[in-house]
Enzyme design. Structure first.
Site, PDB file in Angstrom:
ATOM      1  N   ASN A   1     -10.425  -0.026  -0.478  1.00 24.78           N
ATOM      2  CA  ASN A   1      -8.978  -0.010  -0.300  1.00 24.78           C
ATOM      3  C   ASN A   1      -8.344  -0.680  -1.513  1.00 24.78           C
ATOM      4  O   ASN A   1      -8.474  -1.888  -1.709  1.00 24.78           O
ATOM      5  CB  ASN A   1      -8.618  -0.764   0.986  1.00 24.78           C
ATOM      6  CG  ASN A   1      -7.123  -0.828   1.246  1.00 24.78           C
ATOM      7  OD1 ASN A   1      -6.314  -0.722   0.339  1.00 24.78           O
ATOM      8  ND2 ASN A   1      -6.754  -1.039   2.502  1.00 24.78           N
TER       9      ASN A   1
ATOM     10  N   HIS B   1      -2.953   6.946   2.105  1.00 30.13           N
ATOM     11  CA  HIS B   1      -3.475   5.686   1.583  1.00 30.13           C
ATOM     12  C   HIS B   1      -4.872   5.467   2.139  1.00 30.13           C
ATOM     13  O   HIS B   1      -5.126   5.662   3.335  1.00 30.13           O
ATOM     14  CB  HIS B   1      -2.550   4.538   1.987  1.00 30.13           C
ATOM     15  CG  HIS B   1      -3.178   3.192   1.866  1.00 30.13           C
ATOM     16  ND1 HIS B   1      -3.829   2.781   0.726  1.00 30.13           N
ATOM     17  CD2 HIS B   1      -3.276   2.168   2.761  1.00 30.13           C
ATOM     18  CE1 HIS B   1      -4.295   1.550   0.913  1.00 30.13           C
ATOM     19  NE2 HIS B   1      -3.969   1.167   2.138  1.00 30.13           N
TER      20      HIS B   1
ATOM     21  N   CYS C   1       0.809  -1.222   0.000  1.00 29.47           N
ATOM     22  CA  CYS C   1       0.000   0.000   0.000  1.00 29.47           C
ATOM     23  C   CYS C   1       0.844   1.275   0.000  1.00 29.47           C
ATOM     24  O   CYS C   1       0.331   2.355  -0.315  1.00 29.47           O
ATOM     25  CB  CYS C   1      -0.941   0.003   1.194  1.00 29.47           C
ATOM     26  SG  CYS C   1      -2.002  -1.458   1.282  1.00 29.47           S
TER      27      CYS C   1
END
Length: 326
Positions: free
Chosen positions: A282, A248, A119
């Protein structure tokens, strides 16, 4: 021996993104696992996410996002020197995604490599590309974060299937010929390998993503704000100089916790905070560039705004830098 001519630094010239068309809502997931919309929103802040079909491969999404970033500035892909694809979800380690993507965007023969920092991958990629440009190894680098997490998610595991999604985001970086044009600040990065097992792919029998959610949440809400503040300091700025925070998109509660800590250290109340996770889920390394592109399209980010990017996730790895919006 003569070294390559160097420049003052790098700047972002354009951005682009791609998402699959298929939307999976919380109600859709509730048909398969024991959950509901209120439960998911209260824990991770997600209302819906995009999932690619079997025929859409990760390099396909990366090509779409990369092409969009090139078109954003009208840049001829033949002028690229390198393509960097940040990803952790290729089905196999060989061949890499980047060489395929370079060909796909029309940049045959350029340097091309994948970068796996999960990520944090896009921020790592921006850091690497910026240093390549500053050192004279390249002048124009296309950095793409692309993930097809749906291939690695156990769709019967409520703790992960509600979170992850597919997509790609890209940024074209070029040289800043003078110090006044520099638009990418120094990267602040690091790792926490002692807790690497909190996010991992389970053994050969399942080959699915496993995450210890509470442990990751505690780490992120504690460790990431100092990284963000470090990136601001390395750029020679103060928290009050930041117009937009784009962390993120791991979990809306984490995003809000990081923003709160930055405001406690002097960030403005009117600092815009990315919340793309609500409708995108996500998407690991794709989440930061995708959020930036969506926010710019919506008018929430304007050219010249000072942006703080902070990536963090499996590894555990983290990275952040201040950039100027193209």
């Amino acid at each position: 021996m003569r070294l390559a001519d160097t420049v003052a630094g790098a700047r972002i010239l354009g951005v682009g993104s791609f998402q699959p068309e298929h939307v999976v809502t919380n109600a859709d997931l509730a048909k398969r696992v024991e959950t509901d919309d209120a439960w998911i929103r209260s824990r991770v802040g997600i209302a819906e996410r995009r999932i690619a079909d079997a025929e859409t491969l990760l390099p396909d999404m990366a090509v779409e996002a990369g092409t969009a970033a090139l078109k954003d500035t009208g840049f001829d892909p033949a002028g690229l020197d390198a393509v960097v694809v940040a990803t952790c979800t290729m089905p196999n380690p060989i061949p890499n995604a980047a060489a395929q993507v370079a060909t796909g965007v029309g940049a045959n023969g350029v340097a091309a490599f994948d970068l796996n920092a999960a990520c944090a991958g896009f921020s790592y990629g921006i850091g690497v590309a910026s240093d390549m440009i500053r050192a004279g190894s390249a002048r124009h680098v296309l950095v793409i974060g692309a993930e097809k997490l749906s291939d690695w998610v156990d769709w019967d595991d409520r703790s992960t299937c509600i979170i992850f999604a597919d997509g790609a985001g890209a940024a074209l970086l070029g040289p800043a010929e003078s110090p006044d044009e520099v638009g990418v600040g120094p990267v602040v990065w690091g790792s926490a390998g002692d807790i690497a097992s909190t996010i991992r792919i389970l053994g050969e029998s399942t080959n699915k993503l496993h995450q210890e959610g509470q442990a990751v949440f505690r780490w992120a809400t504690t460790a990431i704000a100092p990284v963000a503040l470090g990136a601001i300091e390395r750029a020679g700025l103060t928290p009050a100089d930041i117009d937009v925070l784009i962390p993120h998109q791991a979990n809306l509660r984490i995003v809000e916790a990081v923003a709160k800590k930055l405001r406690q250290k002097g960030a403005r109340e009117d600092m815009v905070v990315a919340d793309d996770i609500v409708h995108s889920g996500n998407t690991s390394s794709a989440s930061i560039p995708m959020a930036l592109d969506h926010m710019r399209t919506a008018g929430r980010v304007r050219s010249g705004d000072v942006l703080l990017l902070v990536g963090f996730g499996a590894g555990l790895s983290y990275a952040g830098q201040v950039v100027v919006c193209p």
